[in-house]
Structures are given as C-alpha cells and as structure tokens.
Design an enzyme around this catalytic site. Structure first.
Site, mmCIF file in Angstrom:
data_model
loop_
_atom_site.group_PDB
_atom_site.id
_atom_site.type_symbol
_atom_site.label_atom_id
_atom_site.label_comp_id
_atom_site.label_asym_id
_atom_site.label_seq_id
_atom_site.Cartn_x
_atom_site.Cartn_y
_atom_site.Cartn_z
ATOM 1 N N TRP A 10 0.824 -1.226 0.000
ATOM 2 C CA TRP A 10 0.000 0.000 0.000
ATOM 3 C C TRP A 10 0.847 1.260 0.000
ATOM 4 O O TRP A 10 0.322 2.367 -0.163
ATOM 5 C CB TRP A 10 -0.909 0.024 1.233
ATOM 6 C CG TRP A 10 -1.978 -1.025 1.240
ATOM 7 C CD1 TRP A 10 -2.279 -1.917 0.239
ATOM 8 C CD2 TRP A 10 -2.901 -1.299 2.309
ATOM 9 N NE1 TRP A 10 -3.319 -2.728 0.618
ATOM 10 C CE2 TRP A 10 -3.719 -2.366 1.887
ATOM 11 C CE3 TRP A 10 -3.110 -0.757 3.570
ATOM 12 C CZ2 TRP A 10 -4.729 -2.897 2.691
ATOM 13 C CZ3 TRP A 10 -4.104 -1.272 4.370
ATOM 14 C CH2 TRP A 10 -4.920 -2.334 3.930
ATOM 15 N N LYS A 11 2.128 1.145 0.247
ATOM 16 C CA LYS A 11 3.014 2.317 0.342
ATOM 17 C C LYS A 11 2.456 3.311 1.374
ATOM 18 O O LYS A 11 1.895 2.880 2.370
ATOM 19 C CB LYS A 11 3.199 2.959 -1.035
ATOM 20 C CG LYS A 11 3.555 1.929 -2.111
ATOM 21 C CD LYS A 11 3.982 2.555 -3.379
ATOM 22 C CE LYS A 11 4.158 1.465 -4.428
ATOM 23 N NZ LYS A 11 4.813 1.934 -5.622
ATOM 24 N N HIS A 94 13.035 -2.020 -1.321
ATOM 25 C CA HIS A 94 12.162 -1.526 -2.399
ATOM 26 C C HIS A 94 12.874 -0.371 -3.114
ATOM 27 O O HIS A 94 13.586 0.420 -2.482
ATOM 28 C CB HIS A 94 10.829 -1.055 -1.806
ATOM 29 C CG HIS A 94 9.786 -0.795 -2.847
ATOM 30 N ND1 HIS A 94 9.778 0.351 -3.608
ATOM 31 C CD2 HIS A 94 8.750 -1.543 -3.280
ATOM 32 C CE1 HIS A 94 8.755 0.301 -4.458
ATOM 33 N NE2 HIS A 94 8.110 -0.835 -4.279
ATOM 34 N N GLU A 96 11.888 2.387 -4.091
ATOM 35 C CA GLU A 96 11.587 3.718 -3.549
ATOM 36 C C GLU A 96 12.445 3.999 -2.310
ATOM 37 O O GLU A 96 12.822 5.143 -2.060
ATOM 38 C CB GLU A 96 10.084 3.828 -3.233
ATOM 39 C CG GLU A 96 9.277 3.919 -4.529
ATOM 40 C CD GLU A 96 7.847 3.426 -4.417
ATOM 41 O OE1 GLU A 96 7.354 3.201 -3.294
ATOM 42 O OE2 GLU A 96 7.212 3.247 -5.481
ATOM 43 N N GLY A 171 4.588 1.738 -10.965
ATOM 44 C CA GLY A 171 3.682 2.887 -10.923
ATOM 45 C C GLY A 171 3.573 3.636 -12.234
ATOM 46 O O GLY A 171 3.061 4.753 -12.267
ATOM 47 N N GLY A 228 1.423 -2.683 -6.246
ATOM 48 C CA GLY A 228 1.225 -1.389 -5.614
ATOM 49 C C GLY A 228 -0.168 -0.851 -5.925
ATOM 50 O O GLY A 228 -1.153 -1.205 -5.273
ATOM 51 N N GLY A 229 -0.254 -0.014 -6.956
ATOM 52 C CA GLY A 229 -1.498 0.701 -7.293
ATOM 53 C C GLY A 229 -2.748 -0.169 -7.311
ATOM 54 O O GLY A 229 -3.774 0.183 -6.713
HETATM 55 C C1 PEP Z 1 5.484 -1.616 -6.089
HETATM 56 O O1 PEP Z 1 5.511 -0.517 -5.583
HETATM 57 O O2 PEP Z 1 6.088 -2.555 -5.537
HETATM 58 C C2 PEP Z 1 4.744 -1.798 -7.334
HETATM 59 C C3 PEP Z 1 4.936 -2.872 -8.008
HETATM 60 O O3 PEP Z 1 3.894 -0.774 -7.691
HETATM 61 P P1 PEP Z 1 2.854 -0.780 -8.943
HETATM 62 O O4 PEP Z 1 2.114 -2.100 -8.903
HETATM 63 O O5 PEP Z 1 1.955 0.373 -8.692
HETATM 64 O O6 PEP Z 1 3.669 -0.647 -10.184
#
Ligand code: PEP
Length: 245
Positions: A10-11, A94, A96, A171, A228-229
């Site tokens: 979920w970040k 990760h 990020e 993302g 993620g999203g």
């Molecule tokens: C993530 O942040 O690990 C990721 C894969 O994000 P997304 O699915 O939004 O690309």
C-alpha cells in the site's frame, strides 16, 4: 510452483480506517485457498490489520525495517518490535527506499539478517532502472543487488522471497513484457539455485493489473506478484487473486 504469493504494497496510502475497510472487502470478495495473500499496510496500521487477520489465512507484513534490534534511531522500527503484531513478512530494499532514502546494499543486507533473526520472511526487491536496461546492464545489476543483499546469508530455511521489480515499470502503467519477465526471473532463479538448495519464490512487480496478471503468472519462475497501485482497490486486487489462483 508452491502456492502463488499475491502481495499488496500500500506504500504511504490509506488511513487505518480505510485500510480496515479494504481488508474487510478483500476478505469478503476473495478466497485465500491455494495462494498466500499478504497485506503490507503503512506501519501505523499494522496492529489493527494484524488483529483482523490473525484468525484468517491472510498474512500481514511491514514495508521496511531498521537493521538494528533497538537503539537511538529516531522514527525507525525494528523486526523484533513488529513480530508481536502478527507480522510475518518484511519488504526490504524496495526501489523507492533505495531512491528516496538512499538505502545502500550494505544496509539492505543488514535488514535481511535482522528480519531472519526475528523469524520474519524478507521480501527482497531487486530491479534495474531504465538507463541500466537500455545500456544492456540488467543482469549485471540484478546479480550485484542479489549478491550484496544475500552476502553471508546461507541459512534461510525457506524464509526468503525475492521480488523482481524493474524500476521503470513501477507505478508507470507500463509492465515489463513477457520476454523481459521470463529472462529476468530465469536469471535470478539461476543465481538463487546456486546459493540455496530449495526453490526461492520470485515475485514480479511493476504495473501488475487484473488485465495482465493471468499472462504474467504463467511465465516460468514467476511465483506471484508484488502489487502497488492495483492493490488499493478491492475489485482490482480481488480480480488479480482470482486470476492467479
Ligand atoms: C510496487 O511498488 O512494488 C509496485 C509494483 O507498484 P505498482 O504495482 O503500482 O507498479
């Protein structure tokens, strides 16, 4: 393949209340039969979400840990602290965290050791940037990240998951294509096979959606997804779980 893993990162999104609502909707709208479903909420929601999930087959993990057990590290959380909250997994390295918090390979190695010693399963992220891919350095980067992350780690006793996450696919709505995923997972698997006896699960992450999950999960050595999203809405997350299982 053992049970596929479907992990929701979920970040820094959702309040505790919103997170609890989402978890409830996913519990109502999906079945964990035949798969390992893991929620990675922001740390502030771990206690509440762990409390809801502890009597279910769904799992909870933390998005980051500090490599020390305790000490003067203002704002940080250790693996030792969260293992009492039904937390069983920890995302480590990760992109990020590497990009915005300047996490180094040595710190990532320390975090993995710390997770393992607290009996958490590390979900270790590796992946190349776009310039690295364009200059043909993908395998070199993956090998470097893996070797330094796993330095001096021999006994994982089935508690290690790797996530291949090309930075340019996270993302952006642009997932890696099937050949790129096949090649990277095959390469990572070869490295892991030479280090550890058992197969280590390798997740793909980077713009996974309900529409591409079925195709991607049929690729050899893809053992599930880090999402993620698309994990922030129950419909898309439940649909991915259905497509994978
Ligand atoms: C993530 O942040 O690990 C990721 C894969 O994000 P997304 O699915 O939004 O690309």
């Amino acid at each position: 393949m053992k049970s596929p893993i479907v992990a929701a990162n979920w970040k820094m999104n959702l309040t505790i209340e919103e997170g609890l609502d989402l978890v409830k909707q996913v519990l109502d709208g999906s079945s964990s039969d035949g798969s390992e479903i893991i929620f990675f909420p922001p740390s502030i929601a771990l206690s509440a979400i762990g409390g809801v999930l502890k009597n279910t087959d769904y799992k909870v993990g933390i998005q980051n840990i500090h490599h020390e057990k305790s000490g003067a590290y203002t704002g940080e959380i250790s693996a030792e602290m969260v293992k009492f909250l039904y937390v069983q997994y920890a995302i480590i390295g990760h992109s990020e965290r590497r990009q915005y918090f300047f996490e180094t390979d040595a710190q990532i190695n320390g975090k993995i050791k710390s997770a393992l010693s607290a009996n958490l399963c590390p979900v270790v992220c590796v992946g190349e940037s776009l310039p690295e891919r364009q200059s043909g350095k993908t395998n070199e980067i993956l090998k470097k990240q893996l070797m330094s992350a796993l330095k001096d780690i021999d006994n994982i006793s089935d508690r290690l998951v790797i996530a291949y996450e090309p930075v340019w696919a996270i993302g952006t709505g642009k997932s890696a294509d099937l050949n790129q995923v096949y090649d990277a997972h095959n390469f990572i698997n070869e490295i892991l096979q030479s280090r550890f006896k058992n197969h280590t699960p390798i997740l793909y992450g980077g713009s996974v959606k309900a529409e591409n999950a079925s195709e991607l999960c049929q690729i050899k050595n893809v053992d599930g997804f880090l999402i993620g999203g698309a994990s922030l809405q129950s419909e898309s997350f439940c649909q991915i779980i259905k497509n994978v299982t």
